[in-house]
Design a protein around this motif. Sequence first.
Motif, PDB file in Angstrom:
ATOM      1  N   LEU A   1      38.023 -44.198  92.458  1.00 24.83           N
ATOM      2  CA  LEU A   1      37.755 -43.702  91.112  1.00 24.83           C
ATOM      3  C   LEU A   1      38.634 -42.521  90.739  1.00 24.83           C
ATOM      4  O   LEU A   1      38.997 -42.350  89.585  1.00 24.83           O
ATOM      5  CB  LEU A   1      36.280 -43.320  90.973  1.00 24.83           C
ATOM      6  N   THR A   2      38.976 -41.681  91.719  1.00 22.19           N
ATOM      7  CA  THR A   2      39.743 -40.470  91.421  1.00 22.19           C
ATOM      8  C   THR A   2      41.253 -40.668  91.544  1.00 22.19           C
ATOM      9  O   THR A   2      42.005 -40.176  90.714  1.00 22.19           O
ATOM     10  CB  THR A   2      39.313 -39.307  92.332  1.00 22.19           C
ATOM     11  N   VAL A   3      41.707 -41.361  92.580  1.00 23.25           N
ATOM     12  CA  VAL A   3      43.141 -41.567  92.802  1.00 23.25           C
ATOM     13  C   VAL A   3      43.365 -43.041  93.172  1.00 23.25           C
ATOM     14  O   VAL A   3      43.683 -43.364  94.322  1.00 23.25           O
ATOM     15  CB  VAL A   3      43.678 -40.642  93.918  1.00 23.25           C
ATOM     16  N   PRO A   4      43.217 -43.947  92.201  1.00 26.39           N
ATOM     17  CA  PRO A   4      43.261 -45.370  92.525  1.00 26.39           C
ATOM     18  C   PRO A   4      44.610 -45.852  93.046  1.00 26.39           C
ATOM     19  O   PRO A   4      44.666 -46.789  93.838  1.00 26.39           O
ATOM     20  CB  PRO A   4      42.900 -46.047  91.207  1.00 26.39           C
TER      21      PRO A   4
ATOM     22  N   VAL B   1      46.527 -44.401  95.122  1.00 32.00           N
ATOM     23  CA  VAL B   1      46.621 -44.089  96.551  1.00 32.00           C
ATOM     24  C   VAL B   1      45.605 -44.908  97.347  1.00 32.00           C
ATOM     25  O   VAL B   1      45.959 -45.602  98.305  1.00 32.00           O
ATOM     26  CB  VAL B   1      46.399 -42.575  96.797  1.00 32.00           C
ATOM     27  N   PHE B   2      44.350 -44.865  96.947  1.00 34.39           N
ATOM     28  CA  PHE B   2      43.287 -45.498  97.722  1.00 34.39           C
ATOM     29  C   PHE B   2      43.233 -47.016  97.537  1.00 34.39           C
ATOM     30  O   PHE B   2      42.609 -47.713  98.324  1.00 34.39           O
ATOM     31  CB  PHE B   2      41.930 -44.874  97.380  1.00 34.39           C
ATOM     32  N   GLY B   3      43.893 -47.531  96.520  1.00 33.40           N
ATOM     33  CA  GLY B   3      43.937 -48.977  96.321  1.00 33.40           C
ATOM     34  C   GLY B   3      44.619 -49.705  97.462  1.00 33.40           C
ATOM     35  O   GLY B   3      44.342 -50.873  97.727  1.00 33.40           O
ATOM     36  N   TRP B   4      45.509 -49.010  98.174  1.00 34.13           N
ATOM     37  CA  TRP B   4      46.204 -49.640  99.298  1.00 34.13           C
ATOM     38  C   TRP B   4      45.254 -50.008 100.428  1.00 34.13           C
ATOM     39  O   TRP B   4      45.531 -50.924 101.197  1.00 34.13           O
ATOM     40  CB  TRP B   4      47.305 -48.719  99.839  1.00 34.13           C
ATOM     41  N   PHE B   5      44.137 -49.308 100.541  1.00 30.82           N
ATOM     42  CA  PHE B   5      43.168 -49.641 101.590  1.00 30.82           C
ATOM     43  C   PHE B   5      42.538 -51.013 101.356  1.00 30.82           C
ATOM     44  O   PHE B   5      42.041 -51.639 102.285  1.00 30.82           O
ATOM     45  CB  PHE B   5      42.075 -48.581 101.684  1.00 30.82           C
TER      46      PHE B   5
ATOM     47  N   VAL C   1      42.078 -57.119  92.232  1.00 33.64           N
ATOM     48  CA  VAL C   1      42.596 -57.253  90.868  1.00 33.64           C
ATOM     49  C   VAL C   1      41.986 -56.199  89.959  1.00 33.64           C
ATOM     50  O   VAL C   1      42.690 -55.552  89.174  1.00 33.64           O
ATOM     51  CB  VAL C   1      42.328 -58.680  90.328  1.00 33.64           C
ATOM     52  N   ILE C   2      40.683 -55.993  90.050  1.00 34.35           N
ATOM     53  CA  ILE C   2      40.009 -54.998  89.203  1.00 34.35           C
ATOM     54  C   ILE C   2      40.554 -53.606  89.476  1.00 34.35           C
ATOM     55  O   ILE C   2      40.830 -52.838  88.549  1.00 34.35           O
ATOM     56  CB  ILE C   2      38.480 -55.059  89.412  1.00 34.35           C
ATOM     57  N   VAL C   3      40.740 -53.258  90.743  1.00 30.57           N
ATOM     58  CA  VAL C   3      41.261 -51.937  91.091  1.00 30.57           C
ATOM     59  C   VAL C   3      42.710 -51.795  90.612  1.00 30.57           C
ATOM     60  O   VAL C   3      43.106 -50.732  90.132  1.00 30.57           O
ATOM     61  CB  VAL C   3      41.132 -51.670  92.601  1.00 30.57           C
ATOM     62  N   ALA C   4      43.506 -52.846  90.714  1.00 37.63           N
ATOM     63  CA  ALA C   4      44.890 -52.788  90.253  1.00 37.63           C
ATOM     64  C   ALA C   4      44.952 -52.556  88.749  1.00 37.63           C
ATOM     65  O   ALA C   4      45.752 -51.736  88.265  1.00 37.63           O
ATOM     66  CB  ALA C   4      45.629 -54.070  90.618  1.00 37.63           C
ATOM     67  N   ILE C   5      44.100 -53.246  87.999  1.00 32.63           N
ATOM     68  CA  ILE C   5      44.059 -53.037  86.545  1.00 32.63           C
ATOM     69  C   ILE C   5      43.627 -51.616  86.227  1.00 32.63           C
ATOM     70  O   ILE C   5      44.218 -50.939  85.379  1.00 32.63           O
ATOM     71  CB  ILE C   5      43.128 -54.073  85.883  1.00 32.63           C
ATOM     72  N   TYR C   6      42.591 -51.144  86.909  1.00 34.71           N
ATOM     73  CA  TYR C   6      42.104 -49.777  86.699  1.00 34.71           C
ATOM     74  C   TYR C   6      43.178 -48.745  87.053  1.00 34.71           C
ATOM     75  O   TYR C   6      43.369 -47.759  86.352  1.00 34.71           O
ATOM     76  CB  TYR C   6      40.834 -49.547  87.527  1.00 34.71           C
ATOM     77  N   ALA C   7      43.912 -48.998  88.136  1.00 32.90           N
ATOM     78  CA  ALA C   7      44.935 -48.055  88.584  1.00 32.90           C
ATOM     79  C   ALA C   7      46.108 -47.995  87.604  1.00 32.90           C
ATOM     80  O   ALA C   7      46.730 -46.941  87.441  1.00 32.90           O
ATOM     81  CB  ALA C   7      45.435 -48.445  89.973  1.00 32.90           C
TER      82      ALA C   7
END
Length: 66
Positions: A26-29, A31-35, A47-53
Amino acid sequence: MTSHTTGQQGHPRNRQISGPLMLGLLTVPLVFGWFLARKGYARSTRVIVAIYALLAPTIAILDTLG
Protein backbone atom coordinates in the motif's frame (compact mmCIF):
# COMPACT_ATOMS: atom_id res chain seq x y z
CA MET A 1 15.05 -27.33 0.99
CA THR A 2 11.67 -25.94 0.05
CA SER A 3 8.41 -27.67 0.75
CA HIS A 4 5.29 -26.81 -1.16
CA THR A 5 1.85 -27.39 0.24
CA THR A 6 -0.69 -28.70 -2.21
CA GLY A 7 -4.43 -28.49 -2.32
CA GLN A 8 -6.83 -31.39 -2.68
CA GLN A 9 -6.23 -31.73 -6.42
CA GLY A 10 -2.44 -31.57 -6.22
CA HIS A 11 -2.17 -27.93 -7.30
CA PRO A 12 -0.04 -25.57 -5.20
CA ARG A 13 -2.09 -23.39 -2.86
CA ASN A 14 -2.01 -19.64 -3.22
CA ARG A 15 0.00 -17.79 -0.61
CA GLN A 16 -1.75 -15.34 1.66
CA ILE A 17 -0.47 -11.78 1.76
CA SER A 18 0.83 -11.07 5.27
CA GLY A 19 0.13 -7.86 7.15
CA PRO A 20 3.62 -6.36 6.72
CA LEU A 21 3.61 -7.20 3.00
CA MET A 22 0.18 -5.60 2.60
CA LEU A 23 1.39 -2.47 4.36
CA GLY A 24 4.42 -2.36 2.08
CA LEU A 25 2.26 -2.87 -1.01
CA LEU A 26 0.00 0.00 0.00
CA THR A 27 2.83 2.43 0.78
CA VAL A 28 5.57 1.53 -1.74
CA PRO A 29 3.99 -0.80 -4.31
CA LEU A 30 6.80 -0.51 -6.87
CA VAL A 31 9.26 -1.97 -4.33
CA PHE A 32 7.12 -4.53 -2.50
CA GLY A 33 5.34 -5.73 -5.64
CA TRP A 34 8.45 -7.73 -6.52
CA PHE A 35 7.77 -10.06 -3.59
CA LEU A 36 4.64 -11.21 -5.42
CA ALA A 37 6.80 -12.64 -8.21
CA ARG A 38 7.48 -15.67 -6.01
CA LYS A 39 5.52 -18.82 -6.70
CA GLY A 40 2.22 -19.19 -4.94
CA TYR A 41 0.68 -15.75 -5.39
CA ALA A 42 -2.35 -15.58 -7.66
CA ARG A 43 -1.96 -13.97 -11.05
CA SER A 44 -4.95 -11.73 -10.36
CA THR A 45 -3.20 -10.41 -7.24
CA ARG A 46 -0.11 -9.60 -9.28
CA VAL A 47 -2.17 -7.78 -11.91
CA ILE A 48 -4.08 -5.71 -9.33
CA VAL A 49 -0.86 -4.68 -7.58
CA ALA A 50 0.79 -3.80 -10.91
CA ILE A 51 -2.14 -1.56 -11.86
CA TYR A 52 -2.10 0.05 -8.42
CA ALA A 53 1.67 0.56 -8.59
CA LEU A 54 1.49 2.24 -11.99
CA LEU A 55 -1.55 4.38 -11.19
CA ALA A 56 0.23 7.17 -9.28
CA PRO A 57 3.10 7.62 -11.79
CA THR A 58 0.61 7.64 -14.67
CA ILE A 59 -1.53 10.30 -13.00
CA ALA A 60 1.57 12.38 -12.25
CA ILE A 61 2.75 12.20 -15.87
CA LEU A 62 -0.68 13.05 -17.24
CA ASP A 63 -0.95 15.96 -14.82
CA THR A 64 2.32 17.46 -16.04
CA LEU A 65 1.24 17.12 -19.68
CA GLY A 66 -2.14 18.77 -19.13
